[in-house]
Design an enzyme around this catalytic site. Sequence first.
Site, PDB file in Angstrom:
ATOM      1  N   ASN A  26       0.873  -1.176   0.000  1.00  0.00           N
ATOM      2  CA  ASN A  26       0.000   0.000   0.000  1.00  0.00           C
ATOM      3  C   ASN A  26       0.907   1.222   0.000  1.00  0.00           C
ATOM      4  O   ASN A  26       1.464   1.600   1.029  1.00  0.00           O
ATOM      5  CB  ASN A  26      -0.894  -0.007   1.255  1.00  0.00           C
ATOM      6  N   LYS A  38       0.087   4.239  -0.513  1.00  0.00           N
ATOM      7  CA  LYS A  38      -0.579   5.463  -0.041  1.00  0.00           C
ATOM      8  C   LYS A  38      -0.330   6.579  -1.072  1.00  0.00           C
ATOM      9  O   LYS A  38      -0.311   6.292  -2.271  1.00  0.00           O
ATOM     10  CB  LYS A  38      -0.118   5.798   1.378  1.00  0.00           C
ATOM     11  N   HIS A  53      -9.546   1.375   4.944  1.00  0.00           N
ATOM     12  CA  HIS A  53      -8.260   1.594   5.619  1.00  0.00           C
ATOM     13  C   HIS A  53      -8.471   2.598   6.764  1.00  0.00           C
ATOM     14  O   HIS A  53      -9.274   3.523   6.640  1.00  0.00           O
ATOM     15  CB  HIS A  53      -7.228   2.126   4.614  1.00  0.00           C
ATOM     16  N   GLU A  75      -6.863   5.065   7.719  1.00  0.00           N
ATOM     17  CA  GLU A  75      -6.673   6.478   7.359  1.00  0.00           C
ATOM     18  C   GLU A  75      -7.939   7.031   6.707  1.00  0.00           C
ATOM     19  O   GLU A  75      -8.262   8.206   6.868  1.00  0.00           O
ATOM     20  CB  GLU A  75      -5.448   6.620   6.434  1.00  0.00           C
ATOM     21  N   GLU A 107      -5.334  -4.439  10.776  1.00  0.00           N
ATOM     22  CA  GLU A 107      -4.310  -3.412  10.959  1.00  0.00           C
ATOM     23  C   GLU A 107      -4.590  -2.657  12.250  1.00  0.00           C
ATOM     24  O   GLU A 107      -5.416  -1.736  12.268  1.00  0.00           O
ATOM     25  CB  GLU A 107      -4.326  -2.422   9.784  1.00  0.00           C
ATOM     26  N   GLY A 152       2.669   2.725  10.743  1.00  0.00           N
ATOM     27  CA  GLY A 152       3.631   3.807  10.552  1.00  0.00           C
ATOM     28  C   GLY A 152       4.344   4.216  11.829  1.00  0.00           C
ATOM     29  O   GLY A 152       5.010   5.251  11.872  1.00  0.00           O
ATOM     30  N   SER A 191       3.556  -1.833  10.454  1.00  0.00           N
ATOM     31  CA  SER A 191       5.008  -1.936  10.648  1.00  0.00           C
ATOM     32  C   SER A 191       5.562  -3.325  10.330  1.00  0.00           C
ATOM     33  O   SER A 191       6.464  -3.821  11.015  1.00  0.00           O
ATOM     34  CB  SER A 191       5.406  -1.493  12.068  1.00  0.00           C
TER      35      SER A 191
END
Length: 242
Positions: free
Chosen positions: A8, A10, A88, A90, A160, A166, A205
Amino acid sequence: MKKLMVANWKMNKNGNEVMEFLHAFKPKYSQKRDAWIASQALYLKLIINEGVSAGLQNCSEHVSGAYTGEVSPRSFKEMGGTFVITGHSERRQYFNETSRSLNAKNRTVLAEGLTAIYCVGETLAEREANLTLSLIADQIHQGLNDLSLANENNLVVAYEPVWAIGTGKTATPAQAQEVHAFIRQTLKAKFPAFGDKVRILYGGSVKPDNVEELLSQKDIDGGLVGGASLKPKDFLALCGDV
Ligand code: 13P
């Protein structure tokens, strides 16, 4: 079950960087694990043209019409696309997507013959309040409510944990396995014919130095990877091609 590694990217990489990556990655990629890439929508055609499976990071729940700025999953399928990442964290966090609103998107993605990679996961506060499993059950029931699968490849679920994305903090293999086993049970109850074959990815991660231990867990069928998927060398290592 063949392991699946999904990059991904992004909102990273320009067109030249996408091509540089593909030219470094492709000759060394053995197909031992499936490798799929979600770049910015603008560059997906470049990836498809190189024969690599490509996916959107989001799409419209509609297939056409007056929805300025949206991307149609039908058009993407026609272009040779393989999958769409839905829900996701985000997008849940910055674009107000909810498991209920994602249900329509998941339905459209499946109806168009694309694979939905549906993301679930808890925040640190939710984990500390012991809400992880009940929250994940809600995310799955709402997001996948009344969906019918034609086969096990229509759907991938990605776990996730938001606190691991991140941040460099990976869930321990045992922490991840506990949630994956719970997702597996939930999928088996929901989709009796295919629930034990739907791939469940871990994301947060994932790196070359922790991937093998994660993948050795019974219910971890692959990874959804941000940072470590940006360099061909690291993504090759994640695909088992060192
Ligand atoms: P990182 O691998 O950078 O933690 O990102 C995970 C992620 O969000 C993949 O979708």
